[in-house]
Design a protein around this motif. Structure first.
Motif, mmCIF file in Angstrom:
data_model
loop_
_atom_site.group_PDB
_atom_site.id
_atom_site.type_symbol
_atom_site.label_atom_id
_atom_site.label_comp_id
_atom_site.label_asym_id
_atom_site.label_seq_id
_atom_site.Cartn_x
_atom_site.Cartn_y
_atom_site.Cartn_z
ATOM 1 N N PRO A 98 -2.683 -2.021 -2.062
ATOM 2 C CA PRO A 98 -3.318 -0.705 -2.003
ATOM 3 C C PRO A 98 -4.827 -0.870 -2.191
ATOM 4 O O PRO A 98 -5.254 -1.762 -2.938
ATOM 5 N N PRO A 99 -5.645 -0.029 -1.529
ATOM 6 C CA PRO A 99 -7.091 -0.208 -1.668
ATOM 7 C C PRO A 99 -7.556 0.090 -3.080
ATOM 8 O O PRO A 99 -6.939 0.883 -3.793
ATOM 9 N N GLY A 100 -8.601 -0.565 -3.496
ATOM 10 C CA GLY A 100 -9.182 -0.258 -4.802
ATOM 11 C C GLY A 100 -8.846 -1.295 -5.843
ATOM 12 O O GLY A 100 -8.113 -2.267 -5.586
ATOM 13 N N THR A 101 -9.411 -1.069 -7.020
ATOM 14 C CA THR A 101 -9.275 -2.067 -8.085
ATOM 15 C C THR A 101 -8.854 -1.407 -9.397
ATOM 16 O O THR A 101 -9.234 -1.832 -10.474
ATOM 17 N N GLY A 102 -8.084 -0.336 -9.294
ATOM 18 C CA GLY A 102 -7.640 0.387 -10.499
ATOM 19 C C GLY A 102 -6.441 -0.283 -11.159
ATOM 20 O O GLY A 102 -6.088 -1.426 -10.825
ATOM 21 N N ASP A 103 -5.819 0.462 -12.064
ATOM 22 C CA ASP A 103 -4.701 -0.082 -12.834
ATOM 23 C C ASP A 103 -3.530 -0.517 -11.956
ATOM 24 O O ASP A 103 -2.920 -1.553 -12.195
ATOM 25 N N ALA A 104 -3.236 0.323 -10.942
ATOM 26 C CA ALA A 104 -2.072 0.016 -10.096
ATOM 27 C C ALA A 104 -2.283 -1.323 -9.388
ATOM 28 O O ALA A 104 -1.377 -2.161 -9.337
ATOM 29 N N GLN A 105 -3.491 -1.534 -8.901
ATOM 30 C CA GLN A 105 -3.783 -2.781 -8.194
ATOM 31 C C GLN A 105 -3.753 -3.966 -9.151
ATOM 32 O O GLN A 105 -3.259 -5.041 -8.818
ATOM 33 N N ASP A 157 0.863 -1.178 0.000
ATOM 34 C CA ASP A 157 0.000 0.000 0.000
ATOM 35 C C ASP A 157 0.903 1.233 0.000
ATOM 36 O O ASP A 157 1.052 1.916 1.006
ATOM 37 N N ILE A 158 1.540 1.457 -1.167
ATOM 38 C CA ILE A 158 2.569 2.488 -1.230
ATOM 39 C C ILE A 158 1.998 3.899 -1.095
ATOM 40 O O ILE A 158 2.711 4.836 -0.827
ATOM 41 N N TYR A 159 0.698 4.046 -1.271
ATOM 42 C CA TYR A 159 0.096 5.385 -1.151
ATOM 43 C C TYR A 159 -0.149 5.733 0.315
ATOM 44 O O TYR A 159 -0.153 6.894 0.682
ATOM 45 N N GLY A 160 -0.391 4.731 1.123
ATOM 46 C CA GLY A 160 -0.639 4.993 2.549
ATOM 47 C C GLY A 160 -0.164 3.819 3.371
ATOM 48 O O GLY A 160 -0.951 3.061 3.922
ATOM 49 N N PRO A 161 1.172 3.633 3.418
ATOM 50 C CA PRO A 161 1.686 2.450 4.116
ATOM 51 C C PRO A 161 1.358 2.480 5.604
ATOM 52 O O PRO A 161 1.697 3.441 6.289
ATOM 53 N N SER A 162 0.684 1.459 6.134
ATOM 54 C CA SER A 162 0.371 1.475 7.571
ATOM 55 C C SER A 162 1.020 0.349 8.343
ATOM 56 O O SER A 162 0.904 0.284 9.554
ATOM 57 N N GLN A 163 1.703 -0.579 7.638
ATOM 58 C CA GLN A 163 2.279 -1.710 8.375
ATOM 59 C C GLN A 163 3.338 -1.304 9.412
ATOM 60 O O GLN A 163 3.379 -1.905 10.483
ATOM 61 N N PRO A 164 4.207 -0.312 9.116
ATOM 62 C CA PRO A 164 5.184 0.048 10.162
ATOM 63 C C PRO A 164 4.472 0.418 11.469
ATOM 64 O O PRO A 164 4.853 -0.053 12.542
#
Ligand code: ADP
Length: 385
Positions: free
Chosen positions: A238-245, A160-167
């Motif tokens: 990353p959330p969603g189902t767009g091209d990046a995903q 989830d490079i747009y909003g990384p929350s794992q750290p």
């Protein structure tokens, strides 16, 4: 102290010359995605994929040049291939503009058909959602920890490079080391290895990603990281189902995917899109998890169905997907995961942790059957319906 702006950074980068053309890297149009915020600097250097491996010294030189600017606290430069993002319909070429391919990448590329496998990693499970805020990251973290508690060796790739929350959720901070300058050592907590863009950029730094950058960042986090021997790598998509995903689902040799959804109908429509996306790239969907299903009042124990309850279960059945279970909307889940001590490790005997554990058991049962049945998966091709 005055903080530098983009102009000063570009000015400094002009001192760096592209060894091939002799032009400076700014004039040559190689810098993209420059972000300067509170002294933290990030940018990409676009290069021909073929030259990528030789250009690590250039990347380092550019980082040094930007670091010299007064007020700069940190600099992150990545090499990125400057070919276009793949349009739907064709499998993308392997992008290899990573700073010197690490051993994992060389092995993966050298093996022809097995190019997309990650050596040592037995299975890769994506945790996805049709939209943001449904608890995908929380679920990914707790599932990873529940799998670890079963005795499996587990890694978490925060894609989830747009909003990384794992750290934050795994309670890890710091920057990964690279003893050999080629592969990064993942950071670790609770016995789980983790790699995230969040280690490389400040949490509040907005990232602007373009197609090729997304691909090379993901490839580097997947392949140029010393994961070691893992039974399962959990990927927080990353959330969603767009091209990046779609590209990610296609580029990572996924064993299967888990979809997280809230019970509202609208979220279910998004979940359906998630299902279709994985079907398009031929990745088995292991099932759906309904999150924030029922609210249990912490004072009186009364159960309220804030969103219509049971929708995900019905919808899953209708779509022929397994319903893996439901998690309540629970303050303890929120506080523990946002506080870096997920409930699965901080209170393993709680009903919430047991619910995650039951879901993890089923996920692993299905994943293990897939590993057994087909061996490791290859990178899927997109099939347009
Ligand atoms: P996403 O990854 O889908 O954007 P997050 O996992 O970051 O969502 O969750 C969004 C917020 O909701 C976080 O603050 C998280 O702690 C909280 N949250 C997630 N699942 C639950 C739950 N079952 N109960 C209470 N809070 C939750």
């Amino acid at each position: 102290m005055a903080r530098p702006g983009e102009e000063q950074i570009l000015q400094a980068l002009k001192a760096v010359k592209d060894p091939d053309s002799g032009k400076d890297i700014v004039e040559a149009g190689m810098i993209s995605g420059l972000i300067v915020k509170d002294g933290n600097v990030g940018f990409a250097i676009e290069v021909d994929p073929k030259r990528g491996p030789q250009l690590e010294p250039l990347r380092k030189e550019a980082e040094k040049a930007a670091e010299q600017v007064e007020g700069v606290l940190s600099v992150t430069a990545v090499l990125t291939a400057h070919s276009e993002a793949p349009a739907g319909g064709a499998a993308p070429k392997q992008q290899s503009a990573a700073p010197k391919p690490g051993p994992a990448q060389q092995q993966a590329q050298g093996a022809g058909a097995a190019r997309a496998m990650v050596p040592g990693v037995r299975s890769i499970i994506a945790v996805a959602s049709g939209k943001g805020g449904v608890g995908k990251s929380t679920t990914a973290t707790n599932l990873a920890l529940a799998l670890k508690a079963k005795g499996l060796s587990v890694g978490v790739l925060d894609a989830d490079i747009y909003g990384p929350s794992q750290p934050r959720m795994l309670g890890i901070s710091g920057r990964p080391n690279s003893p050999d300058g080629k592969v990064l050592t993942p950071l670790e907590n609770y016995g789980v290895k983790c790699m995230s863009m969040g280690f490389l950029v400040a949490e509040d730094t907005p990232m602007i990603w373009r197609g090729p950058m997304v691909q090379s960042a993901l490839q580097q986090m997947l392949r140029d990281v010393e994961w070691g021997e893992l039974d399962v790598l959990v990927v927080d998509m990353p959330p969603g189902t767009g091209d990046a995903q779609l590209t990610m689902a296609q580029q990572v040799p996924l064993t299967g995917a888990v979809i997280v959804s809230t019970p509202q109908d609208i979220a279910l429509i998004d979940a359906k899109k998630g299902l279709n996306m994985f079907r398009k790239v031929d990745v088995p969907v292991l099932g759906i998890i309904e999150n924030m299903s029922v609210f249990v009042c912490p004072n009186c124990g009364h159960e309220s169905h804030i969103f219509s309850h049971g929708g995900a279960k019905k919808e899953a059945e209708r779509l022929g997907m397994e319903f893996l279970g439901e998690m309540p909307l629970d303050i303890a889940i929120r506080e523990t995961s946002d506080g870096g001590k997920p409930i699965t490790v901080s209170d393993p005997e709680s009903p919430q942790a047991k619910a995650y554990s039951a879901i993890a058991n089923r996920v692993w049962e299905k994943a293990a059957a897939l590993i057994e049945a087909g061996g490791a998966r290859q990178a899927p091709k997109i099939v347009m319906q």
